[in-house]
Design a protein around this motif. Sequence first.
Motif, mmCIF file in Angstrom:
data_model
loop_
_atom_site.group_PDB
_atom_site.id
_atom_site.type_symbol
_atom_site.label_atom_id
_atom_site.label_comp_id
_atom_site.label_asym_id
_atom_site.label_seq_id
_atom_site.Cartn_x
_atom_site.Cartn_y
_atom_site.Cartn_z
ATOM 1 N N VAL A 61 0.845 -1.189 0.000
ATOM 2 C CA VAL A 61 0.000 0.000 0.000
ATOM 3 C C VAL A 61 0.885 1.246 0.000
ATOM 4 C CG1 VAL A 61 -1.703 1.304 1.343
ATOM 5 C CG2 VAL A 61 -1.835 -1.203 1.233
ATOM 6 N N HIS A 62 0.573 2.221 -0.862
ATOM 7 C CA HIS A 62 1.305 3.477 -0.827
ATOM 8 C C HIS A 62 0.458 4.531 -0.122
ATOM 9 C CE1 HIS A 62 -0.777 3.477 -4.803
ATOM 10 N NE2 HIS A 62 -1.104 4.703 -4.437
ATOM 11 N N GLY A 63 1.146 5.440 0.556
ATOM 12 C CA GLY A 63 0.475 6.358 1.467
ATOM 13 C C GLY A 63 -0.402 7.383 0.791
ATOM 14 N N THR A 64 -1.672 7.371 1.105
ATOM 15 C CA THR A 64 -2.625 8.408 0.714
ATOM 16 C C THR A 64 -3.685 8.480 1.809
ATOM 17 O OG1 THR A 64 -4.106 6.892 -0.458
ATOM 18 C CG2 THR A 64 -2.352 7.928 -1.770
ATOM 19 N N CYS A 65 -4.474 9.515 1.786
ATOM 20 C CA CYS A 65 -5.618 9.565 2.693
ATOM 21 C C CYS A 65 -6.561 8.402 2.400
ATOM 22 C CB CYS A 65 -6.349 10.896 2.539
ATOM 23 S SG CYS A 65 -7.854 11.021 3.509
ATOM 24 N N GLN A 66 -6.651 8.034 1.125
ATOM 25 C CA GLN A 66 -7.531 6.945 0.709
ATOM 26 C C GLN A 66 -7.209 5.650 1.435
ATOM 27 O OE1 GLN A 66 -8.685 4.472 -3.408
ATOM 28 N NE2 GLN A 66 -7.376 6.263 -3.507
ATOM 29 N N SER A 67 -5.936 5.356 1.599
ATOM 30 C CA SER A 67 -5.544 4.133 2.304
ATOM 31 C C SER A 67 -5.372 4.362 3.798
ATOM 32 C CB SER A 67 -4.241 3.578 1.720
ATOM 33 O OG SER A 67 -3.202 4.538 1.774
ATOM 34 N N LEU A 121 -16.670 16.292 -2.693
ATOM 35 C CA LEU A 121 -17.230 15.386 -1.694
ATOM 36 C C LEU A 121 -16.125 14.558 -1.041
ATOM 37 C CD1 LEU A 121 -19.763 14.174 -0.365
ATOM 38 C CD2 LEU A 121 -19.852 12.532 -2.256
ATOM 39 N N VAL A 122 -15.192 14.068 -1.852
ATOM 40 C CA VAL A 122 -14.081 13.270 -1.335
ATOM 41 C C VAL A 122 -13.220 14.090 -0.383
ATOM 42 C CG1 VAL A 122 -11.905 12.163 -2.005
ATOM 43 C CG2 VAL A 122 -13.998 11.643 -3.256
ATOM 44 N N VAL A 134 -14.945 2.631 4.386
ATOM 45 C CA VAL A 134 -14.820 1.649 3.311
ATOM 46 C C VAL A 134 -16.014 1.723 2.375
ATOM 47 C CG1 VAL A 134 -14.633 -0.811 2.812
ATOM 48 C CG2 VAL A 134 -13.456 0.144 4.782
ATOM 49 N N LEU A 135 -15.733 1.738 1.075
ATOM 50 C CA LEU A 135 -16.794 1.833 0.077
ATOM 51 C C LEU A 135 -17.333 0.475 -0.340
ATOM 52 C CD1 LEU A 135 -15.505 4.616 -2.330
ATOM 53 C CD2 LEU A 135 -17.272 4.789 -0.591
ATOM 54 N N SER A 136 -16.484 -0.545 -0.401
ATOM 55 C CA SER A 136 -16.933 -1.840 -0.890
ATOM 56 C C SER A 136 -16.102 -2.954 -0.281
ATOM 57 C CB SER A 136 -16.830 -1.895 -2.417
ATOM 58 O OG SER A 136 -15.482 -1.750 -2.835
ATOM 59 N N ARG A 137 -16.526 -4.172 -0.485
ATOM 60 C CA ARG A 137 -15.850 -5.330 0.089
ATOM 61 C C ARG A 137 -14.395 -5.382 -0.357
ATOM 62 N NH1 ARG A 137 -14.968 -10.735 -1.179
ATOM 63 N NH2 ARG A 137 -15.127 -12.163 0.588
ATOM 64 N N GLY A 138 -13.517 -5.706 0.594
ATOM 65 C CA GLY A 138 -12.104 -5.760 0.266
ATOM 66 C C GLY A 138 -11.358 -4.532 0.737
ATOM 67 N N GLY A 139 -12.050 -3.567 1.280
ATOM 68 C CA GLY A 139 -11.375 -2.439 1.894
ATOM 69 C C GLY A 139 -11.142 -1.261 1.000
ATOM 70 N N ARG A 140 -11.887 -1.094 -0.076
ATOM 71 C CA ARG A 140 -11.690 0.078 -0.929
ATOM 72 C C ARG A 140 -12.281 1.289 -0.240
ATOM 73 N NH1 ARG A 140 -13.106 -2.705 -6.771
ATOM 74 N NH2 ARG A 140 -11.364 -4.146 -6.713
ATOM 75 N N ALA A 141 -11.546 2.379 -0.261
ATOM 76 C CA ALA A 141 -11.934 3.523 0.559
ATOM 77 C C ALA A 141 -11.751 4.832 -0.147
ATOM 78 C CB ALA A 141 -11.124 3.514 1.837
ATOM 79 N N THR A 142 -12.363 5.875 0.400
ATOM 80 C CA THR A 142 -12.226 7.201 -0.188
ATOM 81 C C THR A 142 -10.856 7.771 0.060
ATOM 82 O OG1 THR A 142 -13.266 8.017 1.811
ATOM 83 C CG2 THR A 142 -14.642 7.852 -0.128
ATOM 84 N N ARG A 143 -10.389 8.592 -0.886
ATOM 85 C CA ARG A 143 -9.064 9.202 -0.775
ATOM 86 C C ARG A 143 -9.132 10.433 0.109
ATOM 87 N NH1 ARG A 143 -6.341 13.192 -4.376
ATOM 88 N NH2 ARG A 143 -4.132 13.071 -4.022
#
Length: 407
Positions: free
Chosen positions: A305-311, A378-379, A398-407
């Motif tokens: 994982v690379h560093g962002t607000c999203q992660s 919005l993000v 988290v937006l969806s299964r598997g941990g996808r998230a907003t940035r």
Amino acid sequence: MTTTTHPRGHRIVIVGAGYAGMFAAVRTAHRTRRLGTRITLVNPSPRFTERLRMHQVATGQQLADHRIADLLAGTGVAFVQGRAVAIDTQARRVTVERTAPGAGDDDPAARGPEAVPYDTLVYALGSSTDATRVPGADVHAVTLNDPRTAHEFGTRLPALAAAGGRVTVVGGGLTGVEAAAELAESHPGLRVTLLSRGVPGSMMGTRARAYLDRTLARLGVTVRAGVEVTNVLPDAVELAGAEPVPSDLTLWTTGVRVSDLAARSGIETDARGLVVVDDRLRSVSHPEVYAIGDAAAVRQPWGQVHGTCQSGLPTAQHVADALARTLRGRAVRRFRYGYFHQPVSLGRRDAVIQFTYADDTPRRTYLRGRWAVRYKALVSASPVVIYRLSRRMNVTAVLSRGGRATR
């Protein structure tokens, strides 16, 4: 894995109040509110910095003043305004140098460093732009690391634009692209140049990148890709094998560095200084230490994982939930995460959103124009909204299964 402990009076210290640290503090407080835990958040500044908006600050725009104490109101989290300078992993305490008076203190410096004990430490010191790798960059260029420096940069732009001055942005990542577009749109008199080793926005898909290129051209940004900066002067940027680029002001957005506090404290880090963590985000050398956001070396099946607000927000959410479960003697799940999008503002009136696979490679789908502007707004606003809601309920990043998230 099930771990039992005595939650009442358990001391949780979080160092760093960036996107990840703030979310960890608020969510942990809510998830453990009936367990009698004592949570302390340590940060040098009393303000929460919206790093997603720092390119706006650098153009002279006024943003909301979010105070950390206000965001923590009603949570029971104790806020210590100070800089963490040492971690004693044997005694389990953080040495903090106060940057503001505490209760009854007139001069924080008069008190000297103080020790903040912990049973569990959440390390969330994040990252900053590294302007030390190229001669002159740390002296003659400005970064977006400090809101005060960025604001001062912005105050110089109106006069410079009136004189047809030159501003150079170094770095073709998303931050550099956003900054160049914002500068050109907000101060049309400026001559803005974007310098990049690679293609600006190279991580995006072909169509989204083409839209980005057209928008930069429309805004009058001169893009020079495939160049290497060798020196930064007060009035120019020198390139390898090419003529210097005249520059009245230079904004540096490339290169990343992290605090050396973890490494100095004997916590295992990788070659870049990131805390090496297991699949629950605990330090592999000190299990009582968790690392989140940009400070952690987090591996997933598809890569690192690379560093962002999203992660960063999902790592904070995971650790808050892990602490609550551990203190209740329950099993902790593995951290799972995948990227969802790459939102890029192109000034206040345009944007492009590249949707991605879990490993952050681009999908075919992208969004542009007016709807992309709304999406990006919005993000950018969502973290503060999440913090405020999380004081009263379990809000997921988290937006969806598997941990996808907003940035």
